[in-house]
Motif scaffolding. Structure first.
Motif, PDB file in Angstrom:
ATOM      1  N   ILE A  46      35.897  52.254  30.942  1.00 24.20           N
ATOM      2  CA  ILE A  46      37.419  52.135  30.835  1.00 24.20           C
ATOM      3  C   ILE A  46      38.059  52.484  32.229  1.00 24.20           C
ATOM      4  CG2 ILE A  46      39.313  52.825  29.627  1.00 24.20           C
ATOM      5  CD1 ILE A  46      37.683  53.905  27.495  1.00 24.20           C
ATOM      6  N   GLN A  47      38.503  51.278  32.863  1.00 24.56           N
ATOM      7  CA  GLN A  47      38.886  51.602  34.217  1.00 24.56           C
ATOM      8  C   GLN A  47      40.170  50.866  34.515  1.00 24.56           C
ATOM      9  OE1 GLN A  47      35.784  50.557  37.146  1.00 24.56           O
ATOM     10  NE2 GLN A  47      34.657  52.189  36.114  1.00 24.56           N
ATOM     11  N   VAL A  48      40.728  51.152  35.724  1.00 25.89           N
ATOM     12  CA  VAL A  48      41.727  50.475  36.253  1.00 25.89           C
ATOM     13  C   VAL A  48      41.670  50.459  37.735  1.00 25.89           C
ATOM     14  CG1 VAL A  48      44.239  50.172  36.821  1.00 25.89           C
ATOM     15  CG2 VAL A  48      43.655  50.867  34.687  1.00 25.89           C
ATOM     16  N   HIS A  49      41.430  49.444  38.272  1.00 24.11           N
ATOM     17  CA  HIS A  49      41.151  49.430  39.765  1.00 24.11           C
ATOM     18  C   HIS A  49      41.861  48.188  40.248  1.00 24.11           C
ATOM     19  CE1 HIS A  49      38.085  49.436  43.346  1.00 24.11           C
ATOM     20  NE2 HIS A  49      38.663  48.123  43.347  1.00 24.11           N
ATOM     21  N   MET A  50      42.516  48.964  41.750  1.00 29.61           N
ATOM     22  CA  MET A  50      43.486  48.353  42.335  1.00 29.61           C
ATOM     23  C   MET A  50      43.117  48.190  43.761  1.00 29.61           C
ATOM     24  SD  MET A  50      47.445  49.080  43.122  1.00 29.61           S
ATOM     25  CE  MET A  50      47.892  49.172  41.485  1.00 29.61           C
ATOM     26  N   ALA A  51      43.025  47.169  44.373  1.00 28.72           N
ATOM     27  CA  ALA A  51      42.463  47.019  46.113  1.00 28.72           C
ATOM     28  C   ALA A  51      43.123  46.076  46.692  1.00 28.72           C
ATOM     29  CB  ALA A  51      41.098  46.524  45.857  1.00 28.72           C
ATOM     30  N   VAL A  52      43.437  46.298  47.983  1.00 25.12           N
ATOM     31  CA  VAL A  52      44.082  45.569  49.006  1.00 25.12           C
ATOM     32  C   VAL A  52      43.084  45.198  50.100  1.00 25.12           C
ATOM     33  CG1 VAL A  52      46.226  45.145  50.477  1.00 25.12           C
ATOM     34  CG2 VAL A  52      46.231  46.666  48.560  1.00 25.12           C
ATOM     35  N   ALA A  53      42.404  43.998  49.762  1.00 27.77           N
ATOM     36  CA  ALA A  53      41.413  43.593  50.747  1.00 27.77           C
ATOM     37  C   ALA A  53      42.107  42.692  51.662  1.00 27.77           C
ATOM     38  CB  ALA A  53      40.239  42.791  49.900  1.00 27.77           C
ATOM     39  N   PRO A  54      41.317  42.419  52.733  1.00 28.01           N
ATOM     40  CA  PRO A  54      41.660  41.597  53.917  1.00 28.01           C
ATOM     41  C   PRO A  54      41.928  40.175  53.508  1.00 28.01           C
ATOM     42  CG  PRO A  54      39.850  43.107  54.565  1.00 28.01           C
ATOM     43  CD  PRO A  54      39.893  43.070  53.151  1.00 28.01           C
ATOM     44  N   ASP A  55      41.290  39.848  52.275  1.00 29.38           N
ATOM     45  CA  ASP A  55      41.595  38.416  51.946  1.00 29.38           C
ATOM     46  C   ASP A  55      42.579  38.303  50.639  1.00 29.38           C
ATOM     47  OD1 ASP A  55      39.760  39.795  50.032  1.00 29.38           O
ATOM     48  OD2 ASP A  55      38.457  37.999  50.053  1.00 29.38           O
ATOM     49  N   GLY A  56      43.062  39.464  50.484  1.00 26.82           N
ATOM     50  CA  GLY A  56      44.054  39.447  49.325  1.00 26.82           C
ATOM     51  C   GLY A  56      44.286  40.760  48.410  1.00 26.82           C
ATOM     52  N   THR A  57      44.983  40.854  47.224  1.00 25.64           N
ATOM     53  CA  THR A  57      45.051  41.930  46.447  1.00 25.64           C
ATOM     54  C   THR A  57      44.573  41.587  45.053  1.00 25.64           C
ATOM     55  OG1 THR A  57      47.109  41.171  45.939  1.00 25.64           O
ATOM     56  CG2 THR A  57      47.015  42.516  47.557  1.00 25.64           C
ATOM     57  N   THR A  58      43.995  42.735  44.260  1.00 25.12           N
ATOM     58  CA  THR A  58      43.449  42.456  43.025  1.00 25.12           C
ATOM     59  C   THR A  58      43.742  43.612  42.172  1.00 25.12           C
ATOM     60  OG1 THR A  58      41.268  41.641  44.002  1.00 25.12           O
ATOM     61  CG2 THR A  58      41.052  42.142  41.737  1.00 25.12           C
ATOM     62  N   LEU A  59      43.857  43.433  40.949  1.00 28.34           N
ATOM     63  CA  LEU A  59      44.013  44.477  39.743  1.00 28.34           C
ATOM     64  C   LEU A  59      43.103  44.175  38.736  1.00 28.34           C
ATOM     65  CD1 LEU A  59      45.649  46.862  38.501  1.00 28.34           C
ATOM     66  CD2 LEU A  59      47.500  45.218  37.855  1.00 28.34           C
ATOM     67  N   GLU A  60      42.303  45.159  38.397  1.00 27.89           N
ATOM     68  CA  GLU A  60      41.501  44.630  37.290  1.00 27.89           C
ATOM     69  C   GLU A  60      41.550  45.854  36.013  1.00 27.89           C
ATOM     70  OE1 GLU A  60      37.772  42.158  38.961  1.00 27.89           O
ATOM     71  OE2 GLU A  60      37.508  44.206  38.129  1.00 27.89           O
ATOM     72  N   LEU A  61      41.411  45.417  34.828  1.00 26.87           N
ATOM     73  CA  LEU A  61      41.637  46.317  33.838  1.00 26.87           C
ATOM     74  C   LEU A  61      40.687  46.270  32.797  1.00 26.87           C
ATOM     75  CD1 LEU A  61      44.864  45.245  34.371  1.00 26.87           C
ATOM     76  CD2 LEU A  61      45.404  47.068  32.870  1.00 26.87           C
ATOM     77  N   SER A  62      39.653  47.370  32.454  1.00 30.00           N
ATOM     78  CA  SER A  62      38.525  47.101  31.673  1.00 30.00           C
ATOM     79  C   SER A  62      38.895  48.062  30.416  1.00 30.00           C
ATOM     80  CB  SER A  62      37.267  47.351  32.372  1.00 30.00           C
ATOM     81  OG  SER A  62      37.293  46.585  33.533  1.00 30.00           O
ATOM     82  N   ASP A  63      38.192  47.710  29.231  1.00 36.08           N
ATOM     83  CA  ASP A  63      38.403  48.516  28.173  1.00 36.08           C
ATOM     84  C   ASP A  63      36.945  48.776  27.623  1.00 36.08           C
ATOM     85  OD1 ASP A  63      37.351  46.234  26.862  1.00 36.08           O
ATOM     86  OD2 ASP A  63      39.309  45.825  25.645  1.00 36.08           O
ATOM     87  N   LYS A  64      36.663  49.554  26.558  1.00 30.52           N
ATOM     88  CA  LYS A  64      35.604  49.901  25.835  1.00 30.52           C
ATOM     89  C   LYS A  64      34.554  49.113  25.441  1.00 30.52           C
ATOM     90  CE  LYS A  64      37.589  51.435  21.459  1.00 30.52           C
ATOM     91  NZ  LYS A  64      36.799  50.646  20.859  1.00 30.52           N
ATOM     92  N   ASP A  65      35.430  47.773  24.975  1.00 30.36           N
ATOM     93  CA  ASP A  65      34.493  46.842  24.540  1.00 30.36           C
ATOM     94  C   ASP A  65      33.885  45.820  25.485  1.00 30.36           C
ATOM     95  OD1 ASP A  65      35.045  47.814  21.758  1.00 30.36           O
ATOM     96  OD2 ASP A  65      37.054  46.677  21.837  1.00 30.36           O
ATOM     97  N   GLY A  66      34.295  46.138  26.615  1.00 26.33           N
ATOM     98  CA  GLY A  66      33.560  45.085  27.496  1.00 26.33           C
ATOM     99  C   GLY A  66      34.460  43.964  28.308  1.00 26.33           C
ATOM    100  N   PHE A  67      35.771  43.965  27.848  1.00 29.96           N
ATOM    101  CA  PHE A  67      36.700  42.871  28.162  1.00 29.96           C
ATOM    102  C   PHE A  67      37.393  43.378  29.418  1.00 29.96           C
ATOM    103  CE2 PHE A  67      36.180  42.233  23.739  1.00 29.96           C
ATOM    104  CZ  PHE A  67      35.906  40.880  23.709  1.00 29.96           C
ATOM    105  N   THR A  68      37.684  42.544  30.281  1.00 32.60           N
ATOM    106  CA  THR A  68      38.469  42.993  31.757  1.00 32.60           C
ATOM    107  C   THR A  68      39.341  41.766  31.820  1.00 32.60           C
ATOM    108  OG1 THR A  68      36.164  43.790  32.379  1.00 32.60           O
ATOM    109  CG2 THR A  68      37.903  42.829  34.098  1.00 32.60           C
TER     110      THR A  68
END
Length: 212
Positions: free
Chosen positions: A154-176
């Protein structure tokens, strides 16, 4: 008789002269005392020296002595019960600062990553080391923020990489859910997504839906 009168007159004159002499002496002494008093009063009424004058007349303070730096490879801070509560040291060749609870678990860690990619990182954790917050700015990876629940999936991940930005959300059932720049497989090829892209993943990170 005439001799006695002359002698009495002479004695009277001598006595009168002695009295006048004593009065003159008293007057002279009083005059001298008056002059001395006036001089003392004039000295006490002089203007006190200014702060700049006092500083000019004051000797310079000696330079502080002793070492200006403390050198060591580590510092340990203990509480009254002897428990290590903070530790500053080296992890490999990189410095790290850790704050610990009474059981010795590091709940706050501020360090430089000793492996590649290098850069600073901050880790906050609960006493069981289940939930955590990680913040890092690593070389060629940009700033990243990760929030992890009591379950690692169960995670929330945010990144600002050189090639762009990303936001990911994951739950306990394996969906993202992934929003932003990234790479998604499509028709057997890798497709580069944009900041306006949304991708839904199922278990084993299989693409369920994406747009655009």
């Amino acid at each position: 008789m005439s001799e006695n009168r002359e002698l009495a007159a002479l004695l009277s004159r001598v006595e009168r002269l002695e009295k006048e002499n004593r009065r003159l002496k008293r007057g002279a002494l009083a005059f001298l005392l008056l002059i001395a008093s006036v001089g003392l009063m004039a000295q006490t009424r002089q203007t006190p020296p200014t702060s700049s004058q006092r500083q000019k007349g004051r000797a310079p303070a000696p330079a502080p002595g002793g070492p200006t730096a403390v050198e060591a490879q580590g510092f340990i801070l203990k509480d009254s019960n002897g428990h290590v509560r903070a530790e500053l040291g080296l992890t490999g060749s990189a410095p790290s600062l850790k704050f610990k609870d009474e059981d010795g678990s590091a709940l706050v860690t501020l360090a430089l990553n000793s492996d590649a990619p290098g850069g600073p990182l901050l880790l906050l954790s609960d006493p069981q080391h289940h939930a955590s917050v990680a913040l890092s700015v690593l070389e060629h990876a940009g700033p990243q923020l990760s929030l992890t629940g009591e379950r690692a999936d169960i995670q929330v991940h945010m990144a600002v990489a050189p090639d762009g930005t990303t936001l990911e959300l994951s739950d306990k059932d394996g969906f993202t859910t992934s929003i932003g720049n990234g790479v998604v497989p499509k028709n057997g090829q890798a497709k580069q997504t944009t900041a306006a892209s949304i991708v839904l993943y199922g278990k084993q990170r299989r693409v369920l839906w994406s747009v655009p």
